[in-house]
Design a protein around this motif. Structure first.
Motif, PDB file in Angstrom:
ATOM      1  N   ARG A  72       0.640  -1.054   0.075  1.00  9.53           N
ATOM      2  CA  ARG A  72      -0.099   0.074  -0.024  1.00  9.53           C
ATOM      3  C   ARG A  72       0.833   1.139   0.051  1.00  9.53           C
ATOM      4  O   ARG A  72       1.946   1.536   0.738  1.00  9.53           O
ATOM      5  N   SER A  74       0.706   5.073   0.895  1.00 16.69           N
ATOM      6  CA  SER A  74      -0.046   5.812   1.629  1.00 16.69           C
ATOM      7  C   SER A  74       0.423   7.612   1.221  1.00 16.69           C
ATOM      8  O   SER A  74      -0.277   8.558   1.416  1.00 16.69           O
ATOM      9  N   PRO A 207      -1.776   7.269  -4.428  1.00 16.43           N
ATOM     10  CA  PRO A 207      -3.101   7.807  -3.858  1.00 16.43           C
ATOM     11  C   PRO A 207      -3.472   9.281  -4.530  1.00 16.43           C
ATOM     12  O   PRO A 207      -2.556   9.947  -4.952  1.00 16.43           O
ATOM     13  N   THR A 211      -6.229  12.617  -0.290  1.00 22.67           N
ATOM     14  CA  THR A 211      -6.930  11.221   0.121  1.00 22.67           C
ATOM     15  C   THR A 211      -6.259  10.613   1.341  1.00 22.67           C
ATOM     16  O   THR A 211      -4.841  10.326   1.180  1.00 22.67           O
ATOM     17  N   LEU A 212      -6.710  10.336   2.370  1.00 24.61           N
ATOM     18  CA  LEU A 212      -6.280   9.471   3.494  1.00 24.61           C
ATOM     19  C   LEU A 212      -6.030   8.066   3.301  1.00 24.61           C
ATOM     20  O   LEU A 212      -5.336   7.296   4.064  1.00 24.61           O
ATOM     21  N   THR A 213      -6.840   7.506   2.409  1.00 24.20           N
ATOM     22  CA  THR A 213      -6.907   6.217   2.076  1.00 24.20           C
ATOM     23  C   THR A 213      -5.519   5.462   1.128  1.00 24.20           C
ATOM     24  O   THR A 213      -5.508   6.148   0.122  1.00 24.20           O
ATOM     25  N   PRO A 214      -4.809   4.555   1.845  1.00 16.24           N
ATOM     26  CA  PRO A 214      -3.820   4.359   0.950  1.00 16.24           C
ATOM     27  C   PRO A 214      -4.340   3.590  -0.450  1.00 16.24           C
ATOM     28  O   PRO A 214      -5.038   2.917  -0.213  1.00 16.24           O
TER      29      PRO A 214
END
Length: 237
Positions: A72, A74, A207, A211-214
């Motif tokens: 991922r 992030s 990302p 955006t905080l979502t990885p």
């Protein structure tokens, strides 16, 4: 009165030849030394081959197996400094790996491992994870978080990254790990040797801004290869 002439006691410079039997004796000793040295060396190699064959028959050793469970991203930021027109890369990547020991009677003992993530030879992140023990017929799960903090990119690296970021299937990524691993077979413990693990076939997604979502990378086609790292003097193969 007649003068008497006495023979000189000084050496006349003539050399005395070595008797043939002494020459033959020296050659014979040299030949015997070479013969026994070669014979002992052959015996040692033969015993080592027999011992290796016996260990193989008893334990059937196999190399460890690595796989990429998830990757991922992030953080992935490219920033340019107006004063010197330099570009800096900041990343944060989370990786989950699995290390499988396919052997039934062998234990793998891993030293701390260095890990690097690259994209076409461009370094995206560096990190490490602690030492661990991989028991027989067991899978060890490894979680690690790593990144770069404002690393300066040269022109070639920047152009390569910008080109790869435009790909529809994502940024091509490769994971490289280096460590030392020991092998334990019941009461027998062997000296640690170096290994390098390379995992490719990974395509990462960057990302979106704010955006905080990885972003989860595609690891379905990821394959890992384990190679021995043999060091002779200053060279590593």
């Amino acid at each position: 009165m007649t003068d008497r002439v006495y023979p000189s006691t000084k050496p006349n410079g003539t050399s005395h030849p070595i008797p043939p039997h002494r020459q033959f004796s020296c050659r014979r000793c040299f030949c015997l030394t070479c013969f026994w040295s070669i014979l002992i060396l052959i015996a040692i190699l033969l015993l080592a081959a027999i011992a290796a064959a016996a260990l193989y028959v008893l334990y059937r050793p196999h190399r460890p197996l690595f796989s990429v469970t998830s990757l991922r991203i992030s953080t992935f930021n490219l920033t340019t400094t107006p004063s010197d027109d330099s570009t800096h890369l900041t990343t944060k990547i989370n990786i989950t790996l699995s290390a499988k020991n396919p052997n039934k009677k062998i234990i793998f003992l891993y030293d701390p491992t260095s890990i690097t993530v690259l994209s076409n030879s461009v370094h995206l992140s560096n990190g490490s994870f602690a030492n661990f023990t991989n028991s027989p017929d067991n899978i060890s799960i490894i979680h690690t978080s790593m990144g770069l903090n404002s690393q300066v990119l040269d022109a070639d690296s920047l152009n390569s990254l910008k080109s790869d970021l435009k790909r529809k299937n994502g940024l091509p990524m490769e994971i490289v790990m280096d460590t030392m691993v020991g092998v334990k077979m019941e009461k027998l413990k062997m000296k640690k040797i170096g290994i390098r693990v390379k995992c490719d076939g990974i395509h990462g997604l960057v990302p979106k801004p704010k955006t905080l979502t990885p972003a989860l990378a595609n690891t379905s086609n990821a394959k890992c290869k384990v190679d021995l790292r043999i060091k002779i003097f200053k060279w590593t193969f």
